[in-house]
Each structure stands twice: as structure tokens, then as C-alpha cells.
Design a protein around this motif. Structure first.
Motif, PDB file in Angstrom:
ATOM      1  N   GLU A  16       0.359  -1.066  -0.014  1.00  0.00           N
ATOM      2  CA  GLU A  16       0.214   0.094  -0.105  1.00  0.00           C
ATOM      3  C   GLU A  16       0.390   1.260  -0.202  1.00  0.00           C
ATOM      4  OE1 GLU A  16      -3.049   0.123   3.181  1.00  0.00           O
ATOM      5  OE2 GLU A  16      -2.960  -2.248   3.065  1.00  0.00           O
TER       6      GLU A  16
ATOM      7  N   ARG B 266       2.223   2.450   2.277  1.00  0.00           N
ATOM      8  CA  ARG B 266       1.399   3.430   3.481  1.00  0.00           C
ATOM      9  C   ARG B 266       2.261   3.119   4.647  1.00  0.00           C
ATOM     10  NH1 ARG B 266      -2.863   2.126   7.319  1.00  0.00           N
ATOM     11  NH2 ARG B 266      -2.926   0.041   5.555  1.00  0.00           N
TER      12      ARG B 266
ATOM     13  N   THR C 282      -0.130   8.870   9.666  1.00  0.00           N
ATOM     14  CA  THR C 282      -0.225   8.277   8.336  1.00  0.00           C
ATOM     15  C   THR C 282       0.123   8.618   7.006  1.00  0.00           C
ATOM     16  OG1 THR C 282      -1.717   6.683   9.550  1.00  0.00           O
ATOM     17  CG2 THR C 282      -1.946   6.750   7.113  1.00  0.00           C
TER      18      THR C 282
ATOM     19  N   TYR D 115       1.546   8.837   3.305  1.00  0.00           N
ATOM     20  CA  TYR D 115       1.289   7.582   1.980  1.00  0.00           C
ATOM     21  C   TYR D 115       2.313   8.329   1.264  1.00  0.00           C
ATOM     22  CZ  TYR D 115      -3.235   7.632   4.035  1.00  0.00           C
ATOM     23  OH  TYR D 115      -4.792   7.022   4.359  1.00  0.00           O
TER      24      TYR D 115
END
Length: 163
Positions: A109, A111, A133, A135
């Protein structure tokens, strides 16, 4: 027409529609992951590699530092699913620096979830919260509040360039 044929036709027709929904990026497009540490423990049954002491993992432009890095992999090709960094975690990507006590990198992902007094800095700009989080492909972050449910952030405007 039997029920099995109906299910088969439905699945066959839906396959082309669902394929574009898959993420466009892939870990196959990224370079190899290089990890160094003081000690390594391998458990093929649990499909984990545990790097202990001054662990550093690097892939392309992302470097993760921690006291302990646990790499979870899957399959015969040992494809990396997840990297868990614990203890004095520091993640570098370009000018961004993220710190915390624990970070989980969800490899496919792209992430990273940071906890334990996490903070992300980029030059004079920073943000702190309870959970951050990051990205990696989007160069963006989502922060949930810390003490009292609040996020602390400082954004410094860039000076205007003179012609």
C-alpha cells in the motif's frame, strides 16, 4: 442454464471491470530492500526476519531506522508484506523526516503508520499527533489528535522569489 454457469458468466464478465480498480503502483516497480543491523533472527515457519540493534532498512528514497525491524514476508518469492519498526524510529524520504516509537510500513500500500509521540518534519514545517499515517506515493500525511484530541502543526510560508 445451471446456477454454476450463471456464476461463471457473472465472474467472467466482472473481471475486466475490477482489474483497473487495483492500485497502479507495485512493489515490483521499486528497487530491492537493503537491511543492516547488529543481529538477525530468521523464522521461515512464521515467515519473519527480525533485525535487532541499530536496524536500518532502505528502499529507493525511503530509509527506516529503529532498534528492531520485523519484516513479514509471504510465499516462495519472499515478497515483503509489512515492516514493523520499534524503538527510536526515524523514517527519511527526501526532505521529510518522521519520528516515533513504532512504525508499521504496509509495503504493497506504500503507507506508514506512526505511533508513540509521532512527528513529521519537512524543513521548518512539522506536525505532531497521536497517530500519523504517511502515504509515500502521494507525499501526504493524515494526523489524528494527541493529548486532548488535538493536532499540533507549524507551517512556514516560503519567501517570495524576486524577479
Amino acid at each position: 442454464m445451471t446456477m454454476n454457469k450463471i456464476v461463471f458468466i457473472f465472474i467472467f464478465l466482472m473481471l475486466p471491470l475490477s482489474a483497473p480498480a487495483a492500485p497502479e503502483f507495485s512493489s515490483e516497480n521499486r528497487g530491492p530492500v537493503e537491511v543492516t543491523s547488529d543481529r538477525l533472527e530468521v523464522d521461515d515457519l512464521a515467515q519473519t526476519l527480525v533485525f535487532i540493534g541499530n536496524a536500518v532498512a532502505t528502499q529507493d528514497d525511503v530509509t527506516i531506522h529503529g532498534n528492531r525491524l520485523t519484516v513479514k514476508y509471504t510465499g516462495e518469492k519472499r515478497e515483503i508484506e509489512q515492516v514493523v519498526a520499534e524503538g527510536s524510529v526515524r523514517i527519511l524520504q527526501g526532505t521529510r523526516v518522521a519520528v516515533g516509537e513504532r512504525a508499521v510500513l504496509y509495503h504493497l500500500e506504500e503507507r506508514i503508520v506512526l505511533t508513540g509521540s509521532p512527528e513529521v518534519r519537512d524543513g521548518d514545517n512539522f506536525v505532531k499527533g497521536q497517530e500519523i499515517t504517511v502515504y509515500l506515493n502521494d507525499k501526504r500525511s493524515v494526523v489524528t489528535g494527541g493529548a486532548g484530541g488535538r493536532v499540533n502543526a507549524v507551517f512556514t510560508p516560503k519567501a517570495e522569489e524576486k524577479p
